[in-house]
Design an enzyme around this catalytic site. Structure first.
Site, PDB file in Angstrom:
ATOM      1  N   CYS A   4      -6.664  -6.225 -10.755  1.00 38.06           N
ATOM      2  CA  CYS A   4      -6.025  -6.217 -12.068  1.00 38.06           C
ATOM      3  C   CYS A   4      -6.714  -6.425 -13.198  1.00 38.06           C
ATOM      4  O   CYS A   4      -6.784  -5.293 -14.168  1.00 38.06           O
ATOM      5  CB  CYS A   4      -4.916  -7.153 -11.833  1.00 38.06           C
ATOM      6  SG  CYS A   4      -3.888  -6.975 -10.518  1.00 38.06           S
TER       7      CYS A   4
HETATM    8  N1  NAD Z   1      -3.269  -7.662  -5.996  1.00 40.19           N
HETATM    9  C1  NAD Z   1      -2.668  -7.954  -6.951  1.00 40.19           C
HETATM   10  O1  NAD Z   1      -2.767  -9.436  -7.159  1.00 40.19           O
HETATM   11  C2  NAD Z   1      -1.823  -7.672  -7.695  1.00 40.19           C
HETATM   12  C3  NAD Z   1      -0.720  -8.301  -8.674  1.00 40.19           C
HETATM   13  C4  NAD Z   1       0.312  -7.441  -9.284  1.00 40.19           C
HETATM   14  C5  NAD Z   1       0.295  -6.294  -9.201  1.00 40.19           C
HETATM   15  N2  NAD Z   1      -0.435  -5.517  -8.560  1.00 40.19           N
HETATM   16  C6  NAD Z   1      -0.528  -4.036  -8.451  1.00 40.19           C
HETATM   17  O2  NAD Z   1       0.214  -3.476  -7.291  1.00 40.19           O
HETATM   18  C7  NAD Z   1      -0.442  -2.427  -7.056  1.00 40.19           C
HETATM   19  C8  NAD Z   1      -0.969  -2.495  -5.580  1.00 40.19           C
HETATM   20  O3  NAD Z   1      -2.095  -3.420  -5.281  1.00 40.19           O
HETATM   21  P1  NAD Z   1      -2.435  -4.226  -4.122  1.00 40.19           P
HETATM   22  O4  NAD Z   1      -3.322  -5.152  -4.533  1.00 40.19           O
HETATM   23  O5  NAD Z   1      -1.300  -4.414  -3.456  1.00 40.19           O
HETATM   24  O6  NAD Z   1      -3.390  -2.879  -3.605  1.00 40.19           O
HETATM   25  P2  NAD Z   1      -3.782  -2.880  -1.961  1.00 40.19           P
HETATM   26  O7  NAD Z   1      -4.925  -2.092  -2.033  1.00 40.19           O
HETATM   27  O8  NAD Z   1      -4.033  -4.229  -1.459  1.00 40.19           O
HETATM   28  O9  NAD Z   1      -2.590  -2.189  -1.120  1.00 40.19           O
HETATM   29  C9  NAD Z   1      -2.325  -0.869  -1.323  1.00 40.19           C
HETATM   30  C10 NAD Z   1      -1.888  -0.074   0.014  1.00 40.19           C
HETATM   31  O10 NAD Z   1      -1.481   1.128  -0.500  1.00 40.19           O
HETATM   32  C11 NAD Z   1      -2.027   1.973   0.699  1.00 40.19           C
HETATM   33  N3  NAD Z   1      -1.821   3.492   0.169  1.00 40.19           N
HETATM   34  C12 NAD Z   1      -2.627   3.926  -1.005  1.00 40.19           C
HETATM   35  N4  NAD Z   1      -2.002   5.121  -1.171  1.00 40.19           N
HETATM   36  C13 NAD Z   1      -0.906   5.205  -0.460  1.00 40.19           C
HETATM   37  C14 NAD Z   1      -0.242   6.437  -0.117  1.00 40.19           C
HETATM   38  N5  NAD Z   1      -0.261   7.539  -0.992  1.00 40.19           N
HETATM   39  N6  NAD Z   1       0.728   6.155   0.608  1.00 40.19           N
HETATM   40  C15 NAD Z   1       1.106   5.139   1.469  1.00 40.19           C
HETATM   41  N7  NAD Z   1       0.076   3.963   1.343  1.00 40.19           N
HETATM   42  C16 NAD Z   1      -0.664   4.373   0.391  1.00 40.19           C
HETATM   43  C17 NAD Z   1      -3.048   1.343   0.883  1.00 40.19           C
HETATM   44  O11 NAD Z   1      -3.737   1.819   2.248  1.00 40.19           O
HETATM   45  C18 NAD Z   1      -3.159  -0.115   0.807  1.00 40.19           C
HETATM   46  O12 NAD Z   1      -2.784  -0.617   2.159  1.00 40.19           O
HETATM   47  C19 NAD Z   1      -1.407  -2.020  -7.794  1.00 40.19           C
HETATM   48  O13 NAD Z   1      -0.980  -1.117  -8.760  1.00 40.19           O
HETATM   49  C20 NAD Z   1      -1.829  -3.435  -8.581  1.00 40.19           C
HETATM   50  O14 NAD Z   1      -2.278  -2.816  -9.835  1.00 40.19           O
HETATM   51  C21 NAD Z   1      -1.590  -6.095  -7.785  1.00 40.19           C
END
Ligand code: NAD
Length: 433
Positions: free
Chosen positions: A263
């Site tokens: 992030c």
């Molecule tokens: N990690 C954090 O602390 C956090 C906090 C708030 C918001 N976010 C936001 O949330 C979103 C997700 O972040 P995250 O940390 O969970 O990511 P992550 O990488 O942990 O998880 C994302 C998942 O999505 C899957 N994926 C990717 N493309 C795909 C598709 N087209 N179809 C199906 N699955 C798919 C990946 O295989 C992965 O398992 C981002 O936009 C991030 O900025 C993250």
């Protein structure tokens, strides 16, 4: 109002998996969909890839009906609501990469049916939900606001802090119509005690960016103050502690080796990119990025300075790095500043090893992969120990007893008895000098 009870979640990572578990525990029917086959297999076998969800909790959710599938096996038409929780990375030139979001939208589009609600949760620039995300969904012929509902609801999960995923943390939601907003709010209200409805998806997207850019800018400010304190012979940690006694109008941020994770180093560029579309340069974002991205190089310089004090050169020195995850007590090493630090040390001729019980192998910024060694091995074979990520399971008593030279970027030596010129602290200089 409809009572939505069948939820599909696309993307089962740090955001999507806790959401899936929360809805499952609230008694809803949940299907989790992820494009990563090994991840689906791992989850299906009850092994959680993230720290804040235990294997026991995942296994209980699976026993209660949570289904985890790859996109080809998804039953999207049977869902009332589809969440999208896929990554929103940046390109090498630091522009938004909406690839995963649009690919999730095209998956949903192929199965979209009238009456469904689609909620984007991935952090992104204002205008994504009502712009490219909506356009992709509408390519199938159904229209948002008329045939299906569409909303943006940012996530506030903070890995390593289980309380951040609790019911008590307020959620924001903004739909493309008032009906979509209140429908999404009613659903989120089943897993959150407070849901704030805002006027549009764009407002919710901007609010999420404000939260994260606020952190990035303030971390940059305090990192810069640390550099100034080094030059002035002041201790930035003492200064911050002193200022933080003010009970109002001050928010504590601390300096460190740089910013990491999905992030803080990424989201500001979503704002900067969108701002440029309005002929607006977000100077805070650019400046904060400059300062924070320069910290790993400064840390390498501090290691060289520490060795120099002992008549040693960085070239040929053995540097043992403590912690490579992007923050303490998590296994997430995405965009960790340790990558640039390890690469920078190696590029200047040091032999680098690391210890991190949470991260068994780590790839540095130059593509070299190393395996974690034990703390004992590290302390026995390092000319200098560099503290990057102070996991709570690191035995700092042993570190400060055995290491003759430590570069401390996170004030891990605070409150300990250390020897004169044993520790060089970021933002503060030598111990006992
Ligand atoms: N990690 C954090 O602390 C956090 C906090 C708030 C918001 N976010 C936001 O949330 C979103 C997700 O972040 P995250 O940390 O969970 O990511 P992550 O990488 O942990 O998880 C994302 C998942 O999505 C899957 N994926 C990717 N493309 C795909 C598709 N087209 N179809 C199906 N699955 C798919 C990946 O295989 C992965 O398992 C981002 O936009 C991030 O900025 C993250």
């Amino acid at each position: 109002m409809t009572t939505d009870s069948r939820v599909a979640i696309v993307g089962l990572g740090y955001v999507g998996l806790p959401l899936a578990i929360a809805f499952c525990e609230a008694g809803l029917d949940v299907e989790g969909i992820d494009a990563n086959a090994p991840r689906v297999a791992e989850l299906g076998a009850g092994r959680s890839p993230i720290d804040d969800i235990s294997n026991e909790r995942l296994t209980a959710a699976l026993a209660n009906g949570l289904r985890v599938v790859q996109p080809e096996a998804a039953q999207l038409p049977s869902a009332d609501v589809v969440f999208v929780c896929v990554p929103t990375p940046i390109t090498r030139s630091k522009d938004p990469d909406l690839g995963p979001v649009l690919s999730a939208a095209s998956l949903i589009r192929d199965h979209l049916r009238a009456g469904q609600l689609v909620i984007l949760q991935s952090t992104t620039f204002p205008g994504t939900t009502s712009g490219p995300f909506r356009e992709e969904l509408e390519k199938g012929g159904l229209i948002a606001g008329r045939d299906f509902d569409l909303a943006f609801a940012p996530e506030r999960v903070n890995p390593g802090d289980p309380a951040s995923a609790s019911r008590g943390v307020p959620r924001l939601v903004g739909g493309t119509t008032p009906a979509a907003t209140s429908r999404a709010a009613a659903l989120l209200g089943r897993i959150n005690d407070h849901v704030l409805e805002v006027s549009s998806p764009d407002a919710a997207e901007m609010a999420k960016l404000l939260e994260n850019v606020c952190r990035n800018v303030n971390i940059a400010f305090v990192n810069q103050l640390a550099l100034l304190c080094e030059r002035m012979g002041l201790d930035v940690w003492e200064v911050i502690d002193a200022a933080a006694t003010k009970p109002f109008g001050f928010m504590r941020f601390t300096p460190g080796p740089g910013v990491g994770g999905h992030c803080i180093p990424v989201d500001p560029y979503y704002l900067a990119w969108r701002a440029r579309e309005f002929d607006f340069i977000d100077r805070f974002v650019e400046l904060a990025g400059d300062i924070n991205f320069a910290m790993p190089r400064h840390v390498v310089d501090l290691v060289a300075e520490a060795l120099n004090e002992r008549g040693l050169a960085l070239r040929g020195a053995r540097v043992g790095v403590l912690g490579v995850a992007f923050k303490p007590n998590v296994r997430d090493a995405r965009n960790s500043p340790a990558a640039e630090i390890l690469a920078g040390l190696a590029a200047r001729g040091a032999t680098v090893s690391f210890h991190d019980a949470h991260v068994p192998t780590f790839r540095d910024g130059d593509g070299t992969t190393r395996g974690s060694i034990t703390l004992d091995e590290l302390l026995g074979a390092s000319d200098v120990v560099l503290v990057v990520t102070p996991h709570r399971d690191i035995d700092f008593d042993a570190v400060y007893e055995r290491a003759t030279l430590v570069v401390d970027t996170v004030n891990s030596s605070a409150g300990r008895t250390v020897r004169p010129r044993q520790v060089l602290r970021l933002g503060a200089g030598w111990s006992g000098a």
